[in-house]
Structure formats: structure tokens, C-alpha cells
Design a protein around this motif. Structure first.
Motif, PDB file in Angstrom:
ATOM      1  N   SER A  52      -5.033  32.808   3.499  1.00 14.42           N
ATOM      2  CA  SER A  52      -3.958  33.885   3.267  1.00 14.42           C
ATOM      3  C   SER A  52      -4.093  34.901   4.403  1.00 14.42           C
ATOM      4  CB  SER A  52      -4.621  34.718   2.153  1.00 14.42           C
ATOM      5  OG  SER A  52      -3.593  33.728   0.596  1.00 14.42           O
ATOM      6  N   ALA A  53      -5.215  35.174   4.931  1.00 15.76           N
ATOM      7  CA  ALA A  53      -5.887  36.503   5.526  1.00 15.76           C
ATOM      8  C   ALA A  53      -5.066  35.668   7.042  1.00 15.76           C
ATOM      9  CB  ALA A  53      -7.119  36.351   5.530  1.00 15.76           C
ATOM     10  N   ALA A  54      -5.130  34.385   7.300  1.00 14.07           N
ATOM     11  CA  ALA A  54      -4.904  34.122   8.730  1.00 14.07           C
ATOM     12  C   ALA A  54      -3.009  33.567   8.331  1.00 14.07           C
ATOM     13  CB  ALA A  54      -5.042  32.503   8.737  1.00 14.07           C
ATOM     14  N   ALA A  55      -2.423  34.051   7.654  1.00 12.71           N
ATOM     15  CA  ALA A  55      -0.706  33.994   7.516  1.00 12.71           C
ATOM     16  C   ALA A  55      -0.219  35.580   7.296  1.00 12.71           C
ATOM     17  CB  ALA A  55      -0.319  33.591   5.954  1.00 12.71           C
ATOM     18  N   LEU A  56      -1.259  36.144   6.730  1.00 11.69           N
ATOM     19  CA  LEU A  56      -0.810  38.298   6.882  1.00 11.69           C
ATOM     20  C   LEU A  56      -1.014  38.512   8.561  1.00 11.69           C
ATOM     21  CD1 LEU A  56      -0.170  40.336   5.946  1.00 11.69           C
ATOM     22  CD2 LEU A  56      -2.653  40.475   5.416  1.00 11.69           C
ATOM     23  N   ARG A  57      -1.831  37.333   9.367  1.00 10.44           N
ATOM     24  CA  ARG A  57      -2.498  38.065  10.529  1.00 10.44           C
ATOM     25  C   ARG A  57      -0.942  37.590  11.554  1.00 10.44           C
ATOM     26  NH1 ARG A  57      -7.538  37.202   9.479  1.00 10.44           N
ATOM     27  NH2 ARG A  57      -7.468  34.837  10.166  1.00 10.44           N
ATOM     28  N   GLN A  58      -1.237  36.337  10.655  1.00 11.71           N
ATOM     29  CA  GLN A  58       0.848  35.496  11.739  1.00 11.71           C
ATOM     30  C   GLN A  58       1.576  36.919  11.645  1.00 11.71           C
ATOM     31  OE1 GLN A  58       0.927  31.625  11.199  1.00 11.71           O
ATOM     32  NE2 GLN A  58       2.440  31.401  12.881  1.00 11.71           N
ATOM     33  N   GLU A  61       1.860  39.622  10.754  1.00  8.78           N
ATOM     34  CA  GLU A  61       1.702  40.618  11.500  1.00  8.78           C
ATOM     35  C   GLU A  61       2.078  40.714  12.855  1.00  8.78           C
ATOM     36  OE1 GLU A  61      -1.485  43.327   8.515  1.00  8.78           O
ATOM     37  OE2 GLU A  61      -2.345  42.351   9.862  1.00  8.78           O
ATOM     38  N   ASN A  62       1.362  39.569  13.306  1.00  7.79           N
ATOM     39  CA  ASN A  62       2.009  39.438  15.241  1.00  7.79           C
ATOM     40  C   ASN A  62       3.361  39.483  15.361  1.00  7.79           C
ATOM     41  OD1 ASN A  62      -0.821  40.171  15.463  1.00  7.79           O
ATOM     42  ND2 ASN A  62      -1.091  38.143  15.671  1.00  7.79           N
ATOM     43  N   ASN A  63       4.273  38.628  14.075  1.00  8.56           N
ATOM     44  CA  ASN A  63       5.487  38.661  14.656  1.00  8.56           C
ATOM     45  C   ASN A  63       6.606  39.580  14.030  1.00  8.56           C
ATOM     46  OD1 ASN A  63       4.906  36.012  15.432  1.00  8.56           O
ATOM     47  ND2 ASN A  63       4.760  35.642  14.077  1.00  8.56           N
ATOM     48  N   GLU A  64       6.435  40.633  13.988  1.00  9.96           N
ATOM     49  CA  GLU A  64       6.877  42.405  12.982  1.00  9.96           C
ATOM     50  C   GLU A  64       8.702  41.943  14.528  1.00  9.96           C
ATOM     51  OE1 GLU A  64       7.250  46.683  12.298  1.00  9.96           O
ATOM     52  OE2 GLU A  64       5.028  46.202  13.176  1.00  9.96           O
ATOM     53  N   PRO A  65       9.815  41.973  13.442  1.00 11.00           N
ATOM     54  CA  PRO A  65      11.327  42.301  14.625  1.00 11.00           C
ATOM     55  C   PRO A  65      10.893  43.522  14.407  1.00 11.00           C
ATOM     56  CG  PRO A  65      11.856  41.500  12.268  1.00 11.00           C
ATOM     57  CD  PRO A  65      10.027  41.728  12.633  1.00 11.00           C
ATOM     58  N   GLU A  66      12.052  44.182  15.300  1.00 12.27           N
ATOM     59  CA  GLU A  66      12.767  44.970  15.663  1.00 12.27           C
ATOM     60  C   GLU A  66      12.865  46.117  14.470  1.00 12.27           C
ATOM     61  OE1 GLU A  66      12.409  46.873  18.538  1.00 12.27           O
ATOM     62  OE2 GLU A  66      11.703  44.830  19.670  1.00 12.27           O
ATOM     63  N   GLN A  79       4.200  40.675   0.141  1.00 13.42           N
ATOM     64  CA  GLN A  79       3.983  39.247  -0.863  1.00 13.42           C
ATOM     65  C   GLN A  79       2.924  38.819  -0.166  1.00 13.42           C
ATOM     66  OE1 GLN A  79       7.331  36.408  -0.512  1.00 13.42           O
ATOM     67  NE2 GLN A  79       9.012  38.242  -1.665  1.00 13.42           N
ATOM     68  N   LEU A  80       2.404  38.736   1.317  1.00  8.86           N
ATOM     69  CA  LEU A  80       1.802  38.356   2.168  1.00  8.86           C
ATOM     70  C   LEU A  80      -0.085  39.397   1.423  1.00  8.86           C
ATOM     71  CD1 LEU A  80       2.769  36.479   5.163  1.00  8.86           C
ATOM     72  CD2 LEU A  80       1.985  36.216   3.566  1.00  8.86           C
ATOM     73  N   ARG A  81       0.266  40.355   1.422  1.00 10.47           N
ATOM     74  CA  ARG A  81      -0.670  41.642   1.145  1.00 10.47           C
ATOM     75  C   ARG A  81      -0.971  41.348  -0.012  1.00 10.47           C
ATOM     76  NH1 ARG A  81       1.408  46.926   4.590  1.00 10.47           N
ATOM     77  NH2 ARG A  81       0.337  45.672   6.864  1.00 10.47           N
ATOM     78  N   ASN A  82       0.376  40.928  -1.046  1.00 12.39           N
ATOM     79  CA  ASN A  82      -0.262  40.869  -2.570  1.00 12.39           C
ATOM     80  C   ASN A  82      -1.603  39.492  -2.765  1.00 12.39           C
ATOM     81  OD1 ASN A  82       1.001  43.627  -3.641  1.00 12.39           O
ATOM     82  ND2 ASN A  82       2.672  42.162  -3.932  1.00 12.39           N
ATOM     83  N   ARG A  83      -0.255  38.096  -1.852  1.00 12.83           N
ATOM     84  CA  ARG A  83      -1.423  37.254  -2.266  1.00 12.83           C
ATOM     85  C   ARG A  83      -2.869  37.234  -1.593  1.00 12.83           C
ATOM     86  NH1 ARG A  83       3.088  33.695   0.436  1.00 12.83           N
ATOM     87  NH2 ARG A  83       4.923  33.760  -1.010  1.00 12.83           N
ATOM     88  N   LEU A  84      -2.805  37.418  -0.700  1.00 12.39           N
ATOM     89  CA  LEU A  84      -4.426  38.001   0.074  1.00 12.39           C
ATOM     90  C   LEU A  84      -5.408  38.945  -1.185  1.00 12.39           C
ATOM     91  CD1 LEU A  84      -6.061  37.181   2.771  1.00 12.39           C
ATOM     92  CD2 LEU A  84      -5.523  40.433   3.510  1.00 12.39           C
TER      93      LEU A  84
END
Length: 363
Positions: A86-92, A94-99, A120-125
Motif C-alpha cells: 500500500s505504501a509503495a502504491a501510494l508513493r507511486q 503521488e509521483n504521478n500527479e497530473p496538472e 482511496q490509497l491513503r485510506n487503504r494505507l
């Protein structure tokens, strides 16, 4: 004559019987003591068996607690893996934030979708973190239970060891008591033989008296009896002569041993003086003690020399013990000195090698 001989023989026989009676009474007491000690063994054996049986419960509890720890460890590891994913998915993500804004200057639909997925990812984490905490708490509790169960099992094992120790001590007491009884049994056999020999001697004395005082007198038989008495007397005289010769030889040998011991003591006096005069005496542990032992040997020998050899009471066993201790001390001292010399030589060799390396580097 025969009355005196008989009185002496009866006195000897009475003394042998008294010793037999005393030893028999002592043997009965020791046997009763051995029986008392033996009666203690069966209860201790039963106690040991019960104590061993009582360890089954704690051992099973430890095995169950270990299984629980293994299961809780697997659950914690799975929760940790889920949290890491979950932490890895969240970091990935966050690194792909669009305009944030689109071409028209309004909020980008892609960014809005990205924000929803971020929540959703933060809630999962957070949920994975909660599950990880719960799993870790369960593992900690399982480890605590395992610690308690292990302590209980160790206490049960200690009880078994103590019961085994008491049983072995009781059996050893019984064995020692039985050895005492066996020794007394052997002594009783010897004493019974002494009484039997005394009875045989009395019977032989009665036979001699009857032969010599028989009426009417038979000159031929009396001559034969007199010859037998003379032969017996001469045999006793020869035996006494042999004993005197042996005693004289023993006295002569003892005098020679004492003379050799005195000479050795004087030789040791030279060693004692050398040790005492050594400047490094205080820096070498044990040498002062060795010198003290040598001084004791020398003093004892010189104190005995004013007494005739037959009256001397030299404790040669103590002298031997002292000399053995001195030899051991000196051997230990030499071994330590050799070790120090070897260590100093090794240090010197190492420093010499370093010096040569520096000289080679400077050249």
C-alpha cells in the motif's frame, strides 16, 4: 603351668568374643540405619515419577504457545507485506500527479480523479497500518504467553532436577551405608575365625594337659610329648629371632631414610637461600610461598636431628607434600616466564619488522 596357660587362653578367647559381640551389635545398628535410608528411596522415586509426569502439561503449553507465535508471526508478516504494498502504491501515485488545471483554466478532470484515488490509497494505507498494528499486538501477546509458559516449563524441569538430585543423594546414602555393613560383615567373619582359633587353642591345650598328666605315666609317651614341646618352643624362638631381625632391619632402613632426608634438607637450604636472595622475589607470585615451604622442611629436619633415630617422628608424608607443592610452583613460574619471554620476543620481532618496513619506505 597349665592353669596359667589356660587362663591366658581363656582371656584371649574372651577378648575375641567381646570384640565379636561389639562388632555384631554395631553391624545390627548400621543395618538398621541402612534399612531406614533404603525406606526413603521408594517415596522419592514416586515423587520423581510424579514430577516428570507433571512436566507434560507445561511442555504441551510451550509447544502450543510456540505454534501460536508462529501463526501470529505469519499474520504480522502478511500485514507488513500488505502495508508495504500500500505504501509503495501510494508513493507511486503521488509521483504521478497530473496538472491541476486543464487547457481551459479550470480544474483538470484527470487531477480530480487522481485526488479521489489518492484518498482511496491513503485510506487503504491507514487500514493496512491498523491491521499491522493489530497483528503486531497479537504477536507481542503471543510472545508474552510463550515467555510465561517457558518459565512454567523451566520451573517444572527444575523440580524434576531437584527430585532427581534428592533421589540420587538418597541412593548414594544407601550405597555408603551398605558398604559399611559389608565391611562389618567381613570384620565379623574375621572375628569369628579368631574365636574359632581360640577355641581350637584351648582344645589343643586340654589335649596337651591330658597327655602329660595321664595316669599311669607312660615314659615313652612323655618323652615324645617333651620332644614335641621342645620342637614347638624352638619354633617360637626362631620366629622371635626372625621378628627381631626384621625389626632391626627396619630400624636400620629408617635411620638411612632419615639420614638421606636430612641431607636433602640441607641441599634444599641452598635452594631456599638462592630464592630468598633473588632481587625479583617480590615480583614473581608464588616464589615466596615456595621459599616458605622449603623453610618449613628445613626447620623440621634440623629440629629432629637432636633426637635418636628410633625416637624421631619425622612426618615424611608432609615433607613429600611440601616438595610436590614447591615443584609445582616452580614449574608454573617457569611456564609463566617462558610465556612472557615468548610474548616479548614476538613483540620485538613485530617491531623489528615494522622498523624495516619504515626504512624500506624511506629508502
Amino acid at each position: 603351668m597349665f592353669d596359667n596357660l589356660r587362663n591366658d587362653a581363656l582371656a584371649g578367647r574372651g577378648a575375641a568374643q567381646d570384640e565379636l559381640d561389639r562388632t555384631g551389635a554395631l553391624r545390627d545398628l548400621e543395618q538398621a540405619h541402612a534399612d531406614e535410608l533404603a525406606a526413603v528411596v521408594p517415596p522419592l522415586e514416586a515423587q520423581l515419577a510424579a514430577t516428570v509426569a507433571a512436566t507434560a502439561g507445561p511442555d504441551a503449553a510451550v509447544a502450543e504457545a510456540r505454534a501460536t507465535v508462529a501463526a501470529r508471526t505469519a499474520e504480522r508478516d502478511a500485514s507488513q507485506a500488505a502495508w508495504d504494498a500500500s505504501a509503495a502504491a501510494l508513493r507511486q501515485h503521488e509521483n504521478n500527479e497530473p496538472e491541476v488545471l486543464g487547457p481551459n483554466g479550470k480544474p483538470s478532470p484527470e487531477h480530480m480523479a487522481w485526488l479521489r484515488e489518492l484518498r482511496q490509497l491513503r485510506n487503504r494505507l491507514a487500514a493496512a497500518g491498523q491491521r499491522l498494528q493489530t497483528a503486531q499486538a497479537a504477536l507481542d501477546q503471543a510472545n508474552q504467553v510463550l515467555t510465561v509458559r517457558s518459565q512454567e516449563a523451566a520451573a517444572a524441569a527444575g523440580a524434576v532436577a531437584e527430585a532427581q538430585r534428592r533421589l540420587e543423594a538418597a541412593r548414594a546414602d544407601v550405597a555408603r551405608a551398605e558398604q559399611v555393613v559389608e565391611g562389618l560383615d567381613r570384620a565379623l567373619d574375621t572375628l569369628r575365625q579368631n574365636v574359632a582359633r581360640a577355641d581350637a587353642g584351648l582344645a589343643a591345650l586340654d589335649a596337651r594337659e591330658a597327655r602329660l598328666l595321664a595316669e599311669p605315666l607312660d615314659r615313652t609317651d612323655l618323652q615324645s610329648a617333651a620332644d614335641d614341646e621342645l620342637t614347638a618352643y624352638l619354633g617360637l624362638r626362631r620366629g622371635r629371632r626372625v621378628q627381631l631381625d626384621r625389626r632391626l632391619a627396619a630400624r636400620t632402613a629408617r635411620a638411612a631414610v632419615l639420614t638421606a632426608s636430612d641431607a636433602t634438607a640441607e641441599e634444599l637450604a641452598v635452594v631456599h637461600d638462592d630464592i630468598r636472595s633473588w632481587p625479583e622475589l617480590g615480583n614473581v607470585p608464588g616464589l615466596a610461598a615456595a621459599a616458605g615451604l622449603l623453610a618449613d622442611i628445613i626447620a623440621r629436619s634440623r629440629a629432629q636431628r637432636a633426637t635418636p633415630p628410633d625416637s624421631r617422628d619425622d612426618d615424611l608424608a608432609a615433607v613429600t607434600a611440601h616438595l610436590t607443592a614447591v615443584v609445582q610452583i616452580l614449574a608454573d613460574t617457569v611456564a609463566k616466564a617462558d610465556a612472557q619471554r615468548d610474548a616479548a620476543r614476538a613483540r620485538l620481532d613485530a617491531l623489528t619488522a615494522q622498523l624495516r618496513e619504515h626504512q624500506a619506505a624511506g629508502a
